[in-house]
Design a protein around this motif. Structure first.
Motif, PDB file in Angstrom:
ATOM      1  N   ASN A  42       0.821  -1.205   0.000  1.00  0.00           N
ATOM      2  CA  ASN A  42       0.000   0.000   0.000  1.00  0.00           C
ATOM      3  C   ASN A  42       0.859   1.261   0.000  1.00  0.00           C
ATOM      4  OD1 ASN A  42      -2.216  -1.665   0.071  1.00  0.00           O
ATOM      5  ND2 ASN A  42      -2.651  -1.357   2.237  1.00  0.00           N
ATOM      6  N   ALA A  43       1.878   1.278   0.862  1.00  0.00           N
ATOM      7  CA  ALA A  43       2.729   2.465   0.958  1.00  0.00           C
ATOM      8  C   ALA A  43       3.517   2.699  -0.326  1.00  0.00           C
ATOM      9  CB  ALA A  43       3.671   2.330   2.147  1.00  0.00           C
ATOM     10  N   ASP A  44       4.125   1.629  -0.869  1.00  0.00           N
ATOM     11  CA  ASP A  44       4.923   1.775  -2.084  1.00  0.00           C
ATOM     12  C   ASP A  44       4.054   2.135  -3.279  1.00  0.00           C
ATOM     13  OD1 ASP A  44       7.134   1.185  -0.627  1.00  0.00           O
ATOM     14  OD2 ASP A  44       7.294  -0.903  -1.282  1.00  0.00           O
ATOM     15  N   LEU A  45       2.888   1.508  -3.376  1.00  0.00           N
ATOM     16  CA  LEU A  45       2.002   1.777  -4.503  1.00  0.00           C
ATOM     17  C   LEU A  45       1.506   3.216  -4.474  1.00  0.00           C
ATOM     18  CD1 LEU A  45       0.386   0.922  -6.952  1.00  0.00           C
ATOM     19  CD2 LEU A  45      -1.336  -0.060  -5.444  1.00  0.00           C
ATOM     20  N   LYS A  46       1.135   3.693  -3.295  1.00  0.00           N
ATOM     21  CA  LYS A  46       0.646   5.064  -3.192  1.00  0.00           C
ATOM     22  C   LYS A  46       1.753   6.070  -3.549  1.00  0.00           C
ATOM     23  CE  LYS A  46      -1.709   8.286  -0.086  1.00  0.00           C
ATOM     24  NZ  LYS A  46      -2.753   8.587  -1.076  1.00  0.00           N
ATOM     25  N   ALA A  47       2.965   5.822  -3.066  1.00  0.00           N
ATOM     26  CA  ALA A  47       4.074   6.727  -3.390  1.00  0.00           C
ATOM     27  C   ALA A  47       4.373   6.725  -4.886  1.00  0.00           C
ATOM     28  CB  ALA A  47       5.321   6.321  -2.595  1.00  0.00           C
ATOM     29  N   ASP A  48       4.389   5.531  -5.498  1.00  0.00           N
ATOM     30  CA  ASP A  48       4.658   5.454  -6.932  1.00  0.00           C
ATOM     31  C   ASP A  48       3.513   6.034  -7.746  1.00  0.00           C
ATOM     32  OD1 ASP A  48       7.115   4.375  -6.536  1.00  0.00           O
ATOM     33  OD2 ASP A  48       6.577   2.312  -7.052  1.00  0.00           O
ATOM     34  N   TRP A  49       2.296   5.906  -7.247  1.00  0.00           N
ATOM     35  CA  TRP A  49       1.139   6.507  -7.937  1.00  0.00           C
ATOM     36  C   TRP A  49       1.299   8.019  -7.990  1.00  0.00           C
ATOM     37  CZ3 TRP A  49      -3.222   4.937 -10.524  1.00  0.00           C
ATOM     38  CH2 TRP A  49      -4.226   5.881 -10.715  1.00  0.00           C
ATOM     39  N   GLU A  50       1.658   8.633  -6.878  1.00  0.00           N
ATOM     40  CA  GLU A  50       1.847  10.082  -6.847  1.00  0.00           C
ATOM     41  C   GLU A  50       2.992  10.491  -7.769  1.00  0.00           C
ATOM     42  OE1 GLU A  50      -0.044  12.247  -5.517  1.00  0.00           O
ATOM     43  OE2 GLU A  50      -1.367  10.865  -4.448  1.00  0.00           O
ATOM     44  N   ARG A  51       4.048   9.710  -7.766  1.00  0.00           N
ATOM     45  CA  ARG A  51       5.188  10.017  -8.631  1.00  0.00           C
ATOM     46  C   ARG A  51       4.785   9.884 -10.102  1.00  0.00           C
ATOM     47  NH1 ARG A  51      10.519  10.438  -7.896  1.00  0.00           N
ATOM     48  NH2 ARG A  51      11.887   9.989  -9.661  1.00  0.00           N
ATOM     49  N   TRP A  52       4.022   8.851 -10.413  1.00  0.00           N
ATOM     50  CA  TRP A  52       3.565   8.650 -11.789  1.00  0.00           C
ATOM     51  C   TRP A  52       2.676   9.800 -12.240  1.00  0.00           C
ATOM     52  CZ3 TRP A  52      -1.497   7.046 -13.630  1.00  0.00           C
ATOM     53  CH2 TRP A  52      -1.520   6.718 -14.981  1.00  0.00           C
ATOM     54  N   GLN A  53       1.772  10.237 -11.382  1.00  0.00           N
ATOM     55  CA  GLN A  53       0.906  11.356 -11.726  1.00  0.00           C
ATOM     56  C   GLN A  53       1.731  12.616 -11.981  1.00  0.00           C
ATOM     57  OE1 GLN A  53      -2.227  11.554 -12.343  1.00  0.00           O
ATOM     58  NE2 GLN A  53      -3.115   9.660 -11.596  1.00  0.00           N
ATOM     59  N   SER A  54       2.749  12.840 -11.167  1.00  0.00           N
ATOM     60  CA  SER A  54       3.607  14.011 -11.357  1.00  0.00           C
ATOM     61  C   SER A  54       4.344  13.935 -12.694  1.00  0.00           C
ATOM     62  CB  SER A  54       4.610  14.116 -10.203  1.00  0.00           C
ATOM     63  OG  SER A  54       5.531  15.155 -10.425  1.00  0.00           O
ATOM     64  N   ASN A  55       4.913  12.763 -13.006  1.00  0.00           N
ATOM     65  CA  ASN A  55       5.593  12.587 -14.287  1.00  0.00           C
ATOM     66  C   ASN A  55       4.631  12.774 -15.449  1.00  0.00           C
ATOM     67  OD1 ASN A  55       8.077  12.052 -13.107  1.00  0.00           O
ATOM     68  ND2 ASN A  55       7.755   9.841 -13.061  1.00  0.00           N
ATOM     69  N   LYS A  56       3.429  12.279 -15.283  1.00  0.00           N
ATOM     70  CA  LYS A  56       2.427  12.394 -16.354  1.00  0.00           C
ATOM     71  C   LYS A  56       2.069  13.845 -16.626  1.00  0.00           C
ATOM     72  CE  LYS A  56      -1.639  10.800 -15.364  1.00  0.00           C
ATOM     73  NZ  LYS A  56      -2.357  12.098 -15.229  1.00  0.00           N
ATOM     74  N   ARG A  57       1.901  14.612 -15.547  1.00  0.00           N
ATOM     75  CA  ARG A  57       1.590  16.026 -15.729  1.00  0.00           C
ATOM     76  C   ARG A  57       2.716  16.724 -16.495  1.00  0.00           C
ATOM     77  NH1 ARG A  57      -0.573  15.368 -10.477  1.00  0.00           N
ATOM     78  NH2 ARG A  57       1.444  15.848  -9.531  1.00  0.00           N
ATOM     79  N   GLN A  58       3.944  16.447 -16.135  1.00  0.00           N
ATOM     80  CA  GLN A  58       5.074  17.077 -16.816  1.00  0.00           C
ATOM     81  C   GLN A  58       5.157  16.630 -18.277  1.00  0.00           C
ATOM     82  OE1 GLN A  58       8.738  16.564 -14.690  1.00  0.00           O
ATOM     83  NE2 GLN A  58       7.943  17.383 -12.780  1.00  0.00           N
ATOM     84  N   ASP A  59       5.033  15.333 -18.516  1.00  0.00           N
ATOM     85  CA  ASP A  59       5.162  14.803 -19.881  1.00  0.00           C
ATOM     86  C   ASP A  59       4.097  15.375 -20.807  1.00  0.00           C
ATOM     87  OD1 ASP A  59       7.327  13.321 -19.129  1.00  0.00           O
ATOM     88  OD2 ASP A  59       6.232  11.439 -18.891  1.00  0.00           O
ATOM     89  N   PHE A  60       2.860  15.401 -20.345  1.00  0.00           N
ATOM     90  CA  PHE A  60       1.789  15.884 -21.220  1.00  0.00           C
ATOM     91  C   PHE A  60       1.822  17.405 -21.349  1.00  0.00           C
ATOM     92  CE2 PHE A  60       0.210  11.623 -20.898  1.00  0.00           C
ATOM     93  CZ  PHE A  60      -0.451  11.436 -22.104  1.00  0.00           C
ATOM     94  N   ARG A  61       2.301  18.103 -20.335  1.00  0.00           N
ATOM     95  CA  ARG A  61       2.445  19.552 -20.477  1.00  0.00           C
ATOM     96  C   ARG A  61       3.518  19.867 -21.517  1.00  0.00           C
ATOM     97  NH1 ARG A  61       2.954  20.622 -15.345  1.00  0.00           N
ATOM     98  NH2 ARG A  61       0.717  20.800 -14.998  1.00  0.00           N
ATOM     99  N   GLN A  62       4.623  19.137 -21.478  1.00  0.00           N
ATOM    100  CA  GLN A  62       5.651  19.292 -22.510  1.00  0.00           C
ATOM    101  C   GLN A  62       5.094  18.950 -23.884  1.00  0.00           C
ATOM    102  OE1 GLN A  62       9.538  17.475 -21.726  1.00  0.00           O
ATOM    103  NE2 GLN A  62       8.958  17.312 -19.587  1.00  0.00           N
ATOM    104  N   LEU A  63       4.400  17.829 -23.965  1.00  0.00           N
ATOM    105  CA  LEU A  63       3.877  17.359 -25.242  1.00  0.00           C
ATOM    106  C   LEU A  63       2.912  18.362 -25.854  1.00  0.00           C
ATOM    107  CD1 LEU A  63       3.500  15.117 -27.358  1.00  0.00           C
ATOM    108  CD2 LEU A  63       1.722  14.154 -25.898  1.00  0.00           C
TER     109      LEU A  63
END
Length: 450
Positions: A389-410
């Protein structure tokens, strides 16, 4: 398309079984950080870890330094959002002590096979590395080996996806410059994501991948197969009662996001095909004016001007299409694969919870019959669930952050390229109008003089 975080996610709570509510409370859950064994820079990495990655046959080591950062990122800036997302839990520059780059693809031809290798350059200040810089060559199957080892040794974490290995023969030439360039960028992004991760970057298999001349993948994959089979056997006998609301919301979001990406990909593929067909017609259209100009002196100048405008529009359309094929489509495909990886982690989390629930239920029944204390295995299962639960939640937040950056760049890049396309076309036709007006004025003056 909405690419934000799913709504309604609640904080991770302790996973308990309904049958245990009326019984004695289990021992307190150990600290999540301790149970997950998250390493730090002082005592983790290459030392004392898995010894499977050993040298077998040599690969030449180069001394070239990593390539410079993309000029596009330096130009866009994005209001400094690329440097630090406020929702990125790991954006602190103090942790950036490992830098990797994948570049310089080379084709190798032998009697048995033909393949592409890429230069992997590393710069680091970590004590787990013997040298501050490394440069060696890796092929796709080496990246594939690394990802499988990470997935096996870090089952509670989201492992970034690799570009797909297999391509349809006759449809895509896997040795073409365009394909190799696209794959190289995807491999570079994969390795950077792993190197920036606060846990995966300390994995000993990554250390071996970045420093060893060659990897004994055969032995590692054999062990991986055995471990994978044991995991399936362990989780196969349990069935999850109900996925917690938070993780159900994650699954629903992934399904919706996947549908949107699929729709965008289909439409983008169709637009790209139409642009390619339009380019063929436009080039033929321009050649007509060029041929006409050579046979009619009185109209030679304006006809050549039109042919030049059409040629400029063709070049601008090529740039626009290249941006779609080289930037938009790879990002869409990467996140489709990312969704598959995230769903796989969710599934493993569910299996871990199902095992815990099954063991807890059996322990409660035994305790009711003969007052047997709760086995240690039940508490260990609970620890694993909390770690997931802890690792998944942390990676989920990190993934969302990366996604925001990637799509904003795109999206910014898409807007920029469309603006450039129309500006080039407009400028070409406006210059032609000015030329024709000047010619007309000159002809009028000559007529008046006569």
């Amino acid at each position: 398309m909405s690419v934000g975080a799913p709504r309604g996610l609640q904080p991770v709570t302790e996973t308990t079984h309904p049958l245990s509510a009326a019984q004695e409370t289990l021992s307190p859950v150990p600290d999540v950080t301790a149970s997950c064994h998250i390493p730090n820079s002082s005592n983790s990495g290459g030392g004392g870890g898995d010894k499977e990655a050993v040298l077998t046959n040599g690969t030449p080591i180069e001394t070239s330094s990593p390539a410079s950062a993309s000029s596009l990122l330096n130009r866009l800036q994005l209001d400094d959002d690329l440097e630090a997302d406020p929702l990125d839990l790991y954006a602190s520059t103090e942790t950036r002590d490992l830098f990797v780059t994948v570049d310089d693809p080379k084709k190798h031809v032998s009697t048995m096979e033909t393949y592409i290798t890429y230069r992997v350059s590393t710069k680091t200040t970590r004590i787990e590395f013997d040298l501050p810089e490394y440069s060696l060559r890796r092929r796709y199957q080496d990246f594939d080996w690394l990802r499988m080892k990470l997935e096996d040794s870090q089952p509670t974490h989201l492992i970034p996806p690799l570009p797909e290995k297999f391509v349809m023969k006759g449809v895509v030439d896997r040795f073409s410059e365009e394909f190799v360039e696209t794959r190289m960028k995807a491999l570079d992004k994969f390795l950077k994501r792993v190197a920036d991760h606060p846990v995966l970057s300390f994995n000993p298999h990554l250390n071996a991948f970045l420093t060893s001349k060659d990897l004994n993948k055969r032995q590692g994959l054999a062990l991986l197969t055995k471990v994978g089979e044991s995991v399936k056997q362990a989780a196969g006998g349990y069935k999850l009662r109900a996925r917690p609301a938070e993780y159900s919301a994650m699954g629903e979001y992934l399904d919706t996001f996947n549908q949107k990406l699929g729709t965008m990909d289909r439409i983008a593929q169709r637009i790209l095909k139409e642009q390619t067909e339009y380019l063929v017609e436009l080039r033929e259209y321009g050649s007509v004016y060029s041929g006409w100009a050579g046979s009619e002196d009185a109209l030679q100048s304006p006809l050549e001007g039109v042919a030049g405008c059409v040629s400029t529009c063709c070049a601008a359309m090529e740039d626009l299409s290249e941006g779609m094929s080289q930037e938009l489509l790879p990002v869409l495909r990467e996140y489709v694969l990312y969704i598959e990886s995230m769903k796989n982690v969710l599934k493993k989390r569910d299996q871990s919870q199902a095992e815990y629930e099954g063991r807890l239920e059996a322990a409660v029944i035994r305790r009711q019959e003969d007052k047997t204390p709760v086995p240690v295995e039940v508490e260990k299962c609970q620890d694993r669930v909390e770690c997931f639960n802890a690792d998944l939640k942390a990676d989920w937040e990190r993934w969302q952050s990366n996604k925001r950056q990637d799509f904003r760049q795109l999206l910014t890049s898409m807007a920029d390229k469309n603006i450039n396309y129309y500006e080039k076309c407009q400028s070409a036709w406006e210059s032609l109008v000015s030329q024709l007006q000047d010619d007309q004025a000159e002809n009028t003056n000559e007529t008046n003089c006569d």
